[in-house]
Scaffold this motif. Structure first.
Motif, short mmCIF file in Angstrom:
data_model
loop_
_atom_site.label_atom_id
_atom_site.label_comp_id
_atom_site.label_asym_id
_atom_site.label_seq_id
_atom_site.Cartn_x
_atom_site.Cartn_y
_atom_site.Cartn_z
N SER A 99 -12.25 1.17 -10.10
CA SER A 99 -11.95 0.60 -8.79
C SER A 99 -12.80 -0.64 -8.59
O SER A 99 -14.04 -0.57 -8.65
N LYS A 135 1.81 2.99 -7.03
CA LYS A 135 1.34 2.24 -8.20
C LYS A 135 0.31 3.07 -8.99
O LYS A 135 0.49 3.34 -10.17
N SER A 136 -0.77 3.45 -8.31
CA SER A 136 -1.83 4.20 -8.99
C SER A 136 -1.34 5.57 -9.41
O SER A 136 -1.69 6.06 -10.49
N ASP A 196 -1.37 6.91 -13.20
CA ASP A 196 -2.30 8.00 -13.46
C ASP A 196 -1.59 9.20 -14.08
O ASP A 196 -2.09 9.81 -15.03
N GLU A 212 -8.00 -0.91 -10.40
CA GLU A 212 -7.44 -0.74 -9.06
C GLU A 212 -8.04 -1.76 -8.10
O GLU A 212 -9.19 -2.17 -8.25
N LYS A 213 -7.25 -2.14 -7.08
CA LYS A 213 -7.65 -3.18 -6.11
C LYS A 213 -8.08 -4.44 -6.85
O LYS A 213 -9.14 -5.03 -6.60
N ARG A 223 0.83 -1.20 0.00
CA ARG A 223 0.00 0.00 0.00
C ARG A 223 0.87 1.26 0.00
O ARG A 223 1.89 1.31 0.66
N THR A 275 -10.18 4.29 -15.66
CA THR A 275 -9.74 3.74 -14.38
C THR A 275 -10.95 3.26 -13.60
O THR A 275 -11.90 4.03 -13.38
N VAL A 281 -7.50 0.39 -16.57
CA VAL A 281 -6.77 0.27 -15.31
C VAL A 281 -7.73 -0.23 -14.24
O VAL A 281 -8.76 0.39 -13.97
N LEU A 317 -3.79 -3.49 -10.89
CA LEU A 317 -3.06 -2.96 -9.74
C LEU A 317 -3.48 -3.72 -8.50
O LEU A 317 -4.68 -3.79 -8.19
N SER A 318 -2.53 -4.30 -7.80
CA SER A 318 -2.87 -5.14 -6.65
C SER A 318 -1.79 -5.03 -5.58
O SER A 318 -0.65 -4.65 -5.86
#
Length: 449
Positions: A81, A62-63, A67, A139-140, A58, A79, A137, A171-172
């Protein structure tokens, strides 16, 4: 090598120098990862990789890196989530709306399937020339494992299925080995974002310098802050929050004219108790920053009895409270006193006969000492009222206390047979926890005999 130079080495004809300079200015200490991503993207009109898997802890950028690259280089992207995208239908709508507009979304049936999404994507893709590689993209992305079982394998092969120049970026926070579905799918290209080092955190945090003070003054403040919090917190966002929250207390003597910016020792003595109290609220958001400041003012005026930190408001399971009490007793009581406190028929034992000279000093002044797991469990089974079986639930609650940083594991991770821990809570906090379970902890502390 400067960040802009490193990125220019990855330059392609499709990207101009001005865009790369803007990117480099916004990505301190992440030039290598940004340059690698830029190389993987290639030129805008070229086909890019079908899927890129970016993982790291965390707040490792990454993001943020992705971005900045997509926006500054003006690449078509969407993007999403996975925490907010609760169904595959929402995912289909967001992708089609971002790339092709409302007409594509209107063509979706009420309960669209993956084949419907691929069919509509192909239809609208063929109507106009692509502006370049399109990027999706996610995210999580670890939450994809809880969604439709076919979605993740489709995302990895989406470029092939829709016959378009589209790249999916996952993205993880977990590596691909624990992310890979059991049904099997194509392998994406993994890219790791390591944790920031202490020097990198210092470099990034000093960019938030307060305009009223010099750069050296704010740099010394960040150095003190990292010296206190780096051992327990590597999260950039959390450290940035702590830096903004405590800076007013650090510069208070300078603002009042009681010290100069160069009086490092005086400034440290003023901020030290404030930082130690703030350490008990790391990663906790039960109170806002404004409430925390008010609590500190009340604490200063009312004395130590009301000075309980936000830790006090943490609600723990019943047995976790007794585990924490047992850990505190194991940390602050000498091991030789366990028989005196927890065995009913121990006979008379004088306080001075069984302690070494260095143990006659208050253990609360010396700080918590490490203890093995078996001693913790022995004290726990002694102090808890009801009979508890040594189940996996008890051991999982110990792990949860370590995760919450109420306990600290001091042994190596590979030392499975005899792990050692240390209690990391204050006297005020453990007394508050003891009151919730009607346990008089003072009677069991050797320093208060």
């Amino acid at each position: 090598m400067s960040s802009s130079t490193l990125l220019r080495k990855q330059q392609h004809p499709g990207y101009d120098d001005a865009s790369l300079r803007r990117v480099a200015e916004q990505l301190p200490c992440r030039e290598l990862q940004a340059g690698m991503l830029l190389s993987l993207m290639g030129e805008p009109q070229q086909y890019s990789l079908p899927c890129i898997f970016i993982y790291g802890h965390r707040a490792t950028g990454k993001s943020h890196v992705l971005d900045i690259l997509l926006k500054e280089l003006e690449l078509p992207h969407v993007t999403i989530s996975c925490a907010e995208c609760i169904s595959t239908a929402l995912f289909f709508e967001q992708v089609l709306m971002s790339f092709f507009g409302g007409d594509a979304t209107a063509a979706l049936p009420r309960c669209p399937s993956l084949s419907d999404f691929i069919r509509i994507y192909r239809q609208h893709r063929s109507r106009g020339a692509a502006e370049g590689t399109r990027y999706i993209v996610m995210e999580k992305a670890e939450l994809l494992r809880d969604m439709d079982a076919n979605l993740l394998p489709v995302l990895v092969r989406l470029q092939e299925l829709v016959e378009d120049n589209v790249t999916v970026v996952l993205l993880s926070e977990v590596p691909w080995d624990t992310f890979r579905p059991s049904t099997g799918c194509s392998e994406p290209l993994p890219l790791h974002f390591p944790d920031y080092s202490k020097a990198e955190l210092h470099q990034i945090l000093t960019r938030d310098r307060h305009p009223s003070f010099t750069a050296d003054f704010y740099s010394s403040y960040i150095h003190i802050l990292l010296g206190v919090f780096y051992a327990v917190c590597r999260d950039l966002r959390e450290l940035r929050h702590l830096a903004a929250l405590n800076f007013s207390k650090f510069c208070e003597p300078v603002s009042e004219g009681k010290a100069k910016e160069s009086d490092t020792h005086k400034l440290w003595r003023n901020i030290e108790p404030h930082l130690k109290k703030a350490m008990q609220t790391v990663y906790l958001r039960e109170v806002s920053s404004l409430q925390w400041e008010k609590m500190h003012q009340v604490d200063t005026e009312a004395g130590p009895l009301k000075g309980l930190s936000a830790h006090t408001h943490v609600e723990l399971p019943f047995y976790s409270k007794f585990l924490l009490i047992a850990a505190y007793l194991a940390s602050y009581n000498p091991a030789r006193t366990d028989k005196r406190f927890f065995v009913k028929h121990h006979g008379k034992i004088k306080k001075t006969n069984f302690l070494k000279k260095n143990e006659k000093t208050s253990n609360h002044l010396l700080g918590p000492k490490p203890f093995p797991l078996d001693r913790l469990l022995a004290i726990f089974y002694s102090v808890v009222d009801s009979r508890v079986a040594p189940t996996a639930s008890i051991f999982s609650q110990i792990s949860s206390l370590v995760t919450l940083q109420l306990l600290t594991q001091v042994s190596h991770a590979d030392q499975l047979d005899a792990p050692k821990y240390k209690c990391a809570v204050s006297m005020d906090f453990i007394c508050a926890i003891s009151r919730t379970v009607n346990f008089d902890i003072i009677k069991y502390l050797y320093d208060f005999l």
